[in-house]
Structures are given as C-alpha cells and as structure tokens.
Design a protein around this motif. Structure first.
Motif, short mmCIF file in Angstrom:
data_model
loop_
_atom_site.label_atom_id
_atom_site.label_comp_id
_atom_site.label_asym_id
_atom_site.label_seq_id
_atom_site.Cartn_x
_atom_site.Cartn_y
_atom_site.Cartn_z
N ARG A 114 -8.05 1.26 0.30
CA ARG A 114 -8.02 2.22 1.42
C ARG A 114 -6.83 3.17 1.26
O ARG A 114 -6.95 4.37 1.52
N ALA A 115 -5.70 2.64 0.84
CA ALA A 115 -4.53 3.48 0.63
C ALA A 115 -4.80 4.51 -0.47
O ALA A 115 -4.45 5.69 -0.34
N ARG A 124 -7.73 -9.10 2.18
CA ARG A 124 -6.99 -8.14 3.00
C ARG A 124 -6.10 -7.25 2.13
O ARG A 124 -6.00 -6.04 2.37
N ALA A 130 -6.82 -3.24 1.62
CA ALA A 130 -5.75 -2.31 2.02
C ALA A 130 -5.34 -1.42 0.86
O ALA A 130 -5.05 -0.23 1.05
N PRO A 189 0.80 -1.23 0.00
CA PRO A 189 0.00 0.00 0.00
C PRO A 189 0.83 1.27 0.00
O PRO A 189 0.46 2.27 -0.62
#
Length: 295
Positions: free
Chosen positions: A83-84, A76, A80, A51
């Motif tokens: 979200r990054a 996951r 991630a 990320p």
C-alpha cells in the motif's frame, strides 16, 4: 528508466538488478543495511516493516519500483508495504508466485482462479492491492539457475541420502512449472516497458516437468552411486522442512507462460531445469528458502 529494486541482494532481485543495468537502466538498490550490503552505486535503506522508509526511498527521480524481496510472512506487514509503494504513484512490479494457484491439471493461465497453499495464503490479497492500484504482478514458476533456488534442495538431499528423493503426497509424481532466474529477470523490463497497468503474467518457461525426473538429475549432479529417484512421503519431509513447505514441494502444477511470450515478446532461452541441475548446487540451497526463491 531509474528503477528502485527492493530485495536487490536476493536471488531474484540481484538477477533483476543485473538485467536492468545491462539494458541501460539506472538501478537504485533498496536494502535494510546499505553499509553491509556490499553494493555500490545508488544504495538506499528501506525495510518492509517500515512503510515510511519505503515511501522515503521512492524519490521524484525514481521512475518505477520492482518488489523482488521475499515476503515477511506477516500479512499486515506485507499489505502495508505494498500500500505504501502504491501510494507513491510510481509503477510497481510485484513478485508473487504460482503457488497461489494451488494444484492444477491443465496448464493454468492468468485467468485461472486462485487456490493458494497455506504457505502463501494471503498472497492473492497482496496481488489484488497491486493490480487494483495500477501495478503489475509477475508469478514465477519454480526458479532455478546457477546452482541455487528450490530445485537445488534436491541435489542437497541426494548428496545426503545417496539417491534422489522428491516429496510425494500419493498418486502420480508431481510436476513443477519452472523458469531460469535469468529468463525471469528478462521479464521485468518488458513488463515496465510494454505492459498495461493492472497486468498479471506467469513467468514460466517449462509448463510442467516431472519432479521425479528433476530428482534423478539432482542425483546425477550429486554424484550418487545410484542415479535414480524415489518418493519421499510428505509426512517425513515435513519433519525436515515443516508441513507448509513440504506440502508446497509435493504440489503438482502445470502453468502456462504463453501470455508473456505473446503480449510482451518474452523469449526464455536458458537451460531447462533438468539440464541446469546437471551443473550441481554451488550454494547452500537451504539459504534460498525465504530468500526470494519461493514461488
């Protein structure tokens, strides 16, 4: 705009990058190996599994980000990554797919509830993170064009077995919503230029084409002695593709792409899936599985 394209060497991502450049936008390609990518111009390193590399690639001069890379298959990791990207504050367009809708009868709109196949089971959660973060989601139908994509698998199968075959789980033959990769690429700049944060669009040019008809076209393209198609039991197809992907190929869906036409002026104009398959597969279609061609 200066747009960072994740997956710029993939089937969909390459078409998107070409469309953006042709429309006067500046493309920044994000790839795992810039030196080996064969790309020129602004090419940056980034990996969905790292990320921090994504955040580092979204420099202040980047105006927007398009995520057109294939999911990793690890929830996951993919969560991630988005979200990054959302954390950078730049507009994000995420490429999902219509398989999150599950089986549909009447053409499903963007308001339809999701019922994802196991193959894409966590993808609605990724979509929700993007939409809640003010990004955009595009759900392509079955992507075809230039002899590549999932439909070209039918040509490969026809050439191998001497007649057309389509994966079938019983009942009426399935239907597939479809979109040419060049028409799909046209939608991305329209979303960046005209959509509202949190918008979701189905990229579907043909709402539901019988897969038996597609398989017959594949048989003709393969030059088989008999240009007809027969059902291929999903249990047998699973021995070749694995059960999750075989179930996806057997899925019957009708999906509407009317919203993108109505709100963004999207106007798909390339050949439909049957006409397109007549040109035959120019690439190894198996390479498209997991390479950005999966809805």
């Amino acid at each position: 705009m200066k747009v960072l394209v994740i997956g710029a060497t993939g089937y969909i991502g390459a078409a998107v990058a070409e469309r953006l450049a042709g429309g006067g936008h500046e493309v920044v390609a994000l790839v795992r190996d810039p030196a080996g990518s064969g790309l020129t111009g602004d090419v940056r390193r980034g990996d969905l599994r790292e990320p921090e590399s994504l955040i580092g690639a979204v420099t202040p001069d980047v105006d927007a980000v398009i995520h057109a890379a294939s999911p990793t298959g690890d929830e996951r990791v993919d969560v991630a990554a988005v979200r990054a990207l959302i954390s950078t504050g730049k507009p994000l367009v995420y490429t999902s797919g219509v398989w999150v809708l599950g089986r549909t009868g009447e053409p499903a709109t963007e308001e339809a509830p999701v019922d994802p196949l196991p193959l894409v089971g966590y993808r609605p959660a990724v979509e929700r993170i993007v939409l809640d973060g003010g990004g955009f989601v595009i759900r392509p139908g079955i992507v075809h064009g230039y002899g590549r994509g999932i439909p070209a698998l039918l040509t490969v199968q026809a050439a191998e077995y001497g007649l057309g075959r389509y994966v079938h789980a019983g009942g009426p033959p399935p239907v597939w919503p479809a979109v040419h990769v060049a028409d799909l690429a046209d939608l991305y700049p329209l979303v960046l230029e005209r959509a509202r944060p949190g918008d979701l669009f189905h990229a579907v040019a043909e709402e539901g084409v019988p897969v038996s008809t597609i398989a017959e076209a594949a048989a003709r393209a393969a030059g088989t002695p008999c240009a007809r198609a027969v059902p291929w039991p999903v249990e047998q197809a699973a021995e070749v593709f694995g059960r999750p992907f075989a179930d996806a190929l057997a899925l019957s869906q009708r999906v509407s792409g009317a919203r993108a036409r109505r709100e963004l002026g999207w106007a798909p104009s390339r050949p439909g899936i049957v006409e397109d398959l007549a040109a035959g597969a120019t690439e190894d279609a198996l390479s498209e599985i997991g390479a950005g061609g999966t809805p």
